[in-house]
Structure formats: structure tokens, C-alpha cells
Design an enzyme around this catalytic site. Structure first.
Site, PDB file in Angstrom:
ATOM      1  N   CYS A  53       0.810  -1.217   0.000  1.00  0.00           N
ATOM      2  CA  CYS A  53       0.000   0.000   0.000  1.00  0.00           C
ATOM      3  C   CYS A  53       0.848   1.273   0.000  1.00  0.00           C
ATOM      4  O   CYS A  53       0.376   2.338  -0.391  1.00  0.00           O
ATOM      5  CB  CYS A  53      -0.930   0.010   1.205  1.00  0.00           C
TER       6      CYS A  53
ATOM      7  N   ASN B 124     -10.517   0.107  -1.505  1.00  0.00           N
ATOM      8  CA  ASN B 124      -9.084   0.075  -1.214  1.00  0.00           C
ATOM      9  C   ASN B 124      -8.350  -0.693  -2.312  1.00  0.00           C
ATOM     10  O   ASN B 124      -8.397  -1.914  -2.354  1.00  0.00           O
ATOM     11  CB  ASN B 124      -8.855  -0.583   0.149  1.00  0.00           C
TER      12      ASN B 124
ATOM     13  N   HIS C  21      -3.611   7.078   2.259  1.00  0.00           N
ATOM     14  CA  HIS C  21      -3.999   5.805   1.665  1.00  0.00           C
ATOM     15  C   HIS C  21      -5.418   5.479   2.113  1.00  0.00           C
ATOM     16  O   HIS C  21      -5.762   5.582   3.287  1.00  0.00           O
ATOM     17  CB  HIS C  21      -3.024   4.714   2.120  1.00  0.00           C
TER      18      HIS C  21
END
Length: 329
Positions: free
Chosen positions: A116, A286, A256
Site C-alpha cells: 500500500c 481500497n 492511503h
């Protein structure tokens, strides 16, 4: 280009697949009550690929949009960085194929596997390349996580999505612009919190393995949550300190997009007002490294960056890896 003092974000792009998946579809398959996913994550919909879609295809579309948005010639790109955890193949890397499809004939190309945090790692490397070489860089982050989801594991199934985002960095002579402070960090004590157990050189493919050993698993969602908040908060503060910028000066906080409660907690820890947070999580879920450039591209399309704006970008993910960067437009 001589006398390069910084690297500026000159263009943004993004791409999402065509299939929109609403929470109701996942809640029904997992036997969850209506509204369970949105209450716990902030996600309402996400986009998943269909048969025939590829990671290289999503990345190429996002990269083309960013190049067009930047308005520079393809020959000016000296490096293409692709942050991804889901390349087309384990070998060869996907970035050379993307650069070829974009006709970037003067560009090097390489994949980065930073989970990520991958986009921010790529962005800081790109910034250094622009400053030292005086050439533009295309940074793309893309993932197809729907093909790595275990549909029976609630912790990951409700979160993950597919998308790509891209940014073009170009040389600038303005020393007051660009990345003014950055922090890259890691904590291998959380190495196995998020993983794909098999398929690497440690546990290579075997016909005797169960199919779910090649799918993503989250061992302890609460632990992931708390450690992500701590890592993103501390990395962000260090980036702010290195840039000598106060959190109150941040005009856009672009975290994020893992879980709405995570970045709300980080913003509160830093003292950043909620209305300054850029959010795409509710619509797009996500998509790991792709969430920050996706959010940047969507937001810049509605509110173009103004000179002097201060953006704080931060992420944490599998590994554990973390990063933050303070960017001045």
C-alpha cells in the site's frame, strides 16, 4: 534541463474497471446485515475487473491520461515506475510493457513491490531522478486485488478493489515547490499480518496446495488498524518536521484509502481538519498503492492544484511498510 531545483506534479491520471460492486452483493454472500460494510469501513462501492482485463491495461490507461494532462511529449519521459503487488506475471516485470504501449521510447521502466505504500516509495525515487537527471518521470500505481481476494475471508473481502492512478513529475527551477520533506519506514515485526502465503520462492507452487494459499489473508484486522494509524501518524509528523511545515498549513491531506476510521484517526492525531481530507474510499474502495494517485487525479479534476498549496500524502501497508511526503505545489 540545467539548474533543476525540484520536481513538480504536472499531470494526473486514473483508470478503474467497468464492474461496479455494491456492498449489498458482498454482504449477501457473507451473510452480513445490510449496512455492515459501510459502518465499519466507509466503503459503499468498489470496482472489480472482468475477464480479459489486465493490470497492464489499467496502468496504461492511467498513464496515458496523466501524460495527456501534463501536456508533455512522450520523448521527455526518462523513467517509468510502476508500483504494484499484482503484476501481469511474476516474470517479466510489467512496467516495460506499459512503457512500450505508451510509446515511451526514451524511458527506463521497472516495477516496485511496496504494497500500500508503493506509490509513495516510487514518488520519492522519482523525485530524486528528476532532480539529479533533469528528466520527467511517469509514476503509476495499479492493482487488481479482486483476483487475490478470498471470498470467504470477511476482513479482506469487504475492503479491496481494482484501480490505477498516475502522476507525471517534471523538472522545476522553483526551490520552494516539490517534495519538501519525506519519510520512508518499515517494521518487519508485522511481516505476516497481511500476506499471500504461497507462490513465492519460499513456498513455490505445488499441485498439492490448497487454492486459498495463493489468496490474500489478513491475520489480525485490529492489529493492522492500530499499527497503520501509528505508522502513518509518525511518518507524517516526521515528514512535516523535515519540511518545517505545520499541520495547520496542510490544504489537502491525501492518505492511503484503507479504512475511513484509519485516516480519520491519523488526521486527528496530526491536528488536520476533517474537511481537508481527500477521500475516494466511499466510491472506489481500497486498491492498495493505487488509492493515493487515484484520489489525487479525481480531486485535481474538480479542484486544480493552486501554487503554494501544501499536500500531505501518507500510507502504511503489508510488510509492514510506511511512508509520508509533504508536497508544495
Amino acid at each position: 534541463m540545467r539548474n533543476v531545483r525540484s520536481a513538480r506534479m504536472a499531470g494526473f491520471g486514473h483508470s478503474v474497471p467497468g464492474r461496479c460492486v455494491e456492498n449489498a452483493e458482498i454482504e449477501q454472500s457473507l451473510g452480513l446485515e445490510t449496512g455492515w460494510i459501510e459502518r465499519r469501513t466507509g466503503i459503499r462501492t468498489r470496482y472489480w475487473v472482468e475477464e480479459g482485463d489486465t493490470l497492464s491495461g489499467l496502468a496504461t490507461e492511467a498513464g496515458a491520461m496523466a501524460l495527456d494532462n501534463a501536456g508533455i511529449g512522450r520523448s521527455e519521459i526518462g523513467l517509468t515506475l510502476l508500483a504494484t503487488s499484482t503484476p501481469d506475471h511474476l516474470l517479466p516485470p510489467t512496467a516495460p510493457l506499459v512503457a512500450h504501449r505508451l510509446r515511451l521510447e526514451n524511458s527506463g521502466a521497472i516495477d516496485l513491490a511496496g504494497a500500500c505504500s508503493g506509490f509513495l516509495y516510487a514518488l520519492t525515487l522519482a523525485d530524486a531522478f528528476v532532480r539529479t537527471q533533469g528528466r520527467a518521470v511517469l509514476v503509476i500505481a495499479a492493482n487488481i486485488l479482486s483476483r487475490r481476494i478470498n471470498p470467504a475471508e470477511r476482513a479482506s473481502c469487504v475492503l479491496f478493489a481494482d484501480a490505477a492512478g498516475a502522476v507525471v513529475l517534471t523538472p522545476s527551477r522553483d526551490p520552494a515547490a516539490g517534495i519538501l520533506g519525506a519519510d520512508l519506514c518499515s517494521d518487519g515485526s508485522g511481516y505476516d499480518l497481511i500476506s499471500i502465503p504461497a507462490g513465492g520462492s519460499n513456498r513455490p507452487f505445488s499441485s498439492s496446495m490448497a487454492a486459498d494459499e495463493f489468496l490474500m489473508t489478513m491475520r489480525d484486522g485490529r492489529e493492522v488498524f492500530s499499527r497503520a494509524v501509528e505508522m502513518m501518524s509518525s511518518a507524517s509528523q516526521r515528514a512535516l518536521d523535515r519540511a518545517a511545515v505545520d499541520a495547520g498549513e496542510i490544504t489537502r491531506f491525501v492518505p492511503h484509502q484503507a479504512n475511513v476510521r484509519i485516516f480519520q484517526s491519523v488526521a486527528a492525531n496530526l491536528g488536520i481538519k476533517a474537511e481537508r481530507t481527500v477521500c475516494s474510499l466511499d466510491r472506489f474502495g481500497n486498491s492498495s498503492a493505487a488509492t493515493i494517485p487515484l484520489s489525487l487525479s479525481l480531486d485535481a479534476a474538480n479542484r486544480p492544484l493552486q501554487n503554494g498549496e501544501s499536500l500531505l500524502l501518507t500510507a502504511a501497508g503489508a510488510g509492514l511498510t510506511g511512508a509520508a511526503a509533504l508536497y508544495r505545489a
